[in-house]
Design a protein around this motif. Sequence first.
Motif, short mmCIF file in Angstrom:
data_model
loop_
_atom_site.label_atom_id
_atom_site.label_comp_id
_atom_site.label_asym_id
_atom_site.label_seq_id
_atom_site.Cartn_x
_atom_site.Cartn_y
_atom_site.Cartn_z
N GLU A 1 37.21 36.50 32.26
CA GLU A 1 37.33 37.22 33.48
C GLU A 1 38.50 37.72 33.99
O GLU A 1 37.76 38.60 34.82
CB GLU A 1 36.81 36.21 34.43
N GLN A 2 39.04 36.28 33.63
CA GLN A 2 40.82 37.24 34.56
C GLN A 2 41.27 38.09 33.82
O GLN A 2 41.49 39.27 34.65
CB GLN A 2 41.47 36.00 34.23
N PHE B 1 35.13 42.47 43.66
CA PHE B 1 34.52 41.48 42.96
C PHE B 1 34.19 40.51 44.20
O PHE B 1 34.33 39.79 45.04
CB PHE B 1 34.74 40.19 41.65
N PRO C 1 36.80 36.51 42.99
CA PRO C 1 37.88 37.40 42.34
C PRO C 1 38.79 36.00 42.14
O PRO C 1 39.05 35.19 42.60
CB PRO C 1 38.17 37.90 43.42
N SER C 2 39.23 37.36 40.43
CA SER C 2 40.21 35.45 39.49
C SER C 2 41.11 35.53 40.07
O SER C 2 42.29 36.47 40.41
CB SER C 2 40.23 36.65 38.62
N GLU C 3 41.45 34.78 39.78
CA GLU C 3 43.39 34.32 40.64
C GLU C 3 44.38 34.73 39.21
O GLU C 3 43.81 34.64 38.00
CB GLU C 3 43.05 32.41 40.93
N ASN D 1 44.48 35.94 44.92
CA ASN D 1 43.37 34.99 44.79
C ASN D 1 43.90 33.56 44.79
O ASN D 1 43.23 32.61 44.88
CB ASN D 1 42.31 35.40 44.05
N SER E 1 41.58 32.77 30.59
CA SER E 1 40.20 33.43 30.88
C SER E 1 39.73 35.17 30.78
O SER E 1 40.50 35.67 30.68
CB SER E 1 39.06 33.04 32.06
N TYR F 1 38.73 41.68 34.95
CA TYR F 1 39.27 41.18 36.61
C TYR F 1 40.97 42.23 36.33
O TYR F 1 40.88 43.67 37.04
CB TYR F 1 39.58 39.87 37.37
N ARG G 1 41.26 47.09 37.42
CA ARG G 1 42.19 47.33 38.23
C ARG G 1 42.69 48.81 37.51
O ARG G 1 44.03 49.03 38.25
CB ARG G 1 43.15 46.80 38.97
#
Lengths: 255, 480
Positions: B428-429, A86, A89-91, A143, B426, B432, B436
């Motif tokens: 997005e999270q 990404f 990148p997301s946390e 992250n 979120s 993400y 994976r």
Amino acid sequence: MSQLVIKDLHISIGEKSIVKGFNLTIKPGEVHAVMGPNGTGKSTLAKAIAGHPDYTITGGDVLLDGKSVLAMEPDERARTGLFLAFQYPSEIPGVSIANFLRAAVQARMAEGEELDATGYYKRLYAKMDLLKIDRKFTSRAVNDGFSGGEKKRCEILQMAMLEPKIALMDETDSGLDIDALRIVAEGVNSIRAAANPPGILLITHYQRLLDYIVPDFVHVMYAGRIVKSGDKSLALELEAKGYDWVKKEFAAATA
Amino acid sequence: MKPPTEIETAVAAENNPVAGIDQTKGDFQYKVDYAFDAGTGLNEDTVRYISTVKKEEPWLLDFRLKALKTFLDKPMPTHWATKDLENINFDKIRYYLSQGQKPKRTWDEVPDDIKKTFERLGIPEQERKFLAGVEAQFDSEAAYSNIKEIVAKQGVIFCNSTEGLREHPEIFRKFFGKVIPTGDNKFSALNSAVFSGGSFIYVPPGVKVAQPLQAYFRINAENFGQFERTLIIADEGAEVVYMEGCTAPKFSTSTLHSAVVELVALKGAKIQYITVQNWANNVFNLVTKRGVAHEEAEIKWIDCNIGSRLTMKYPGVVLKGRKARGEVISIALANDGQHQDTGAKMIHAADETTSNIVAKSISVGQGRSTYRGVVHIPKHLKGCKNNTECDALLINTNSRTDTYPAITVRGDRNSVQHEASVSKVSEEQIFYMQQRGLTEGQAMSLSVNGFINDLARQFPMEYSVELKRLIDLEMEGSVG
């Protein structure tokens, strides 16, 4: 043979058409750099191929090993061998890198099959040694509070561990100073040098990254598709002439 | 009634579609021979019946009858609490059930169907071993106990409350109902009238109990409310950890669980009380938990609430002696149709007392979580400190969370700190994590587990494993 075929791909966000007829084939071990000015659809391409819900594929196909991935959920695409590094990148607060990767590795195993923890850590540490990453790194939350460079190293480590067939690397150089850039590039190069390297789609805005990760092919993307392809010398030409050169050529060609 | 036949048990097992351990949510029941049954509804006769069956002394019957009157006189607390409380039908609840069995001594002596129940609850292997040292409550009475003998060598008393009353009245009576008086609230009054089961623990001065004392509670009869009463006393310098876990079978009509737990930590003593519960989502879980910490004593509540239709629980510590410390670590997960109304109470009543509250809640789907806290530091005290942190995580856009912190600090010689946050998982999270290879459900689970990770680490190992499993189960149905 593991290859990614992107065929006449059209992508839109809502009503807005972003990618308009993108074609590219990536074979194992090949590094394809996709360059282009901002807003030309580079990141859209990477995220849409990975299955981000904000993007709609309106035409064309994406085939991995001859099979279309478009009907698959993002996680299924990932397990099939597609990896997206990404740009942002997301946390994931509270989840350590080691545990996150473990969950990702476990997700790739058959149902009922248990992950061998010893083997997992052995492999993780080997990858960390390869990428020259400190052992303490993986006990930190994914992250969470990372610097730009740490976030990208975390992406590279995940890429090394998950051993994808195809890696889409989205603006891997953004937000990195020259030292961080060199470290990340070294990581990618060591993955390239290892056995069964993935095919890589390297999205970048600047030629700078390509000094460190030398691509096999360079493609210039503009207005939603590839307008020019060549070898690494194309990147240098682009650097010298600027994107205006591409824009002018494109305007002339479509006039 | 006869005990269930092998076939009946097998059929009961067959009818339960979720036979795998990881799938079980306590969604089953076994036939039980209810040798003693007080019937449904509540009046003086019910209370007298319970007291007679338990062969109680007259003072206790008086205590119960007075409590019944208090219960009937007190209004529902619906001026501040949810109106859902008014849906409890007190006439349809069974107030006393007992298998008429004495606590068992060894695992071998425990009836097979009870063992099967534990198995169905999905207790991991290492925890089943743990059960060898467990005071487990099957319905109203403890069905199994053997750790008692081990700790007895240190002079520790660990038994159920009935036994405690019968065999140790001199200690029991001295502390019983002192931390939480009958009239504290409507449900503490109800418990005082009809209580049965629960644990009684006394740790003598200076004794540090090495292993956590443990109890499992569950409800196993339709409309059967469970009213356990637990009293734990740590004498001067003593230390004890108590753990309770709750799961209940699902029923179509509402059930009521209304426990009272009183802790007394005398000078320099330490008590840790750990709860991981997973009630079926038709259970009203209305529990009063409070401890008194004397000089330099420490009381810590670690409380995890999953499931139930409505949970109202605010573990508290009265910091009665100088330098006493109180702590509440709380995790609440509210799924569809559930309301977790939880929090903490810290009543500072001496100089240099400190309290710490960390509450994390997760609201899934249309679940609702509420934090309600009271911190009270009066003007005449000095050197008192309180720290309150409450964090809420919302999983879906229609999830809901509310925070009602009431912090009263008078005088200028005390300090207080309060932090609150609300966050949302979120898209997005999740994307993400999916990228994976994790499914949406696995991604949600991991995200939630991460959110509570710093608190979950404070649970004993086997409880944090169970907690993670419960969260995984809860999150499974939350997506799609």
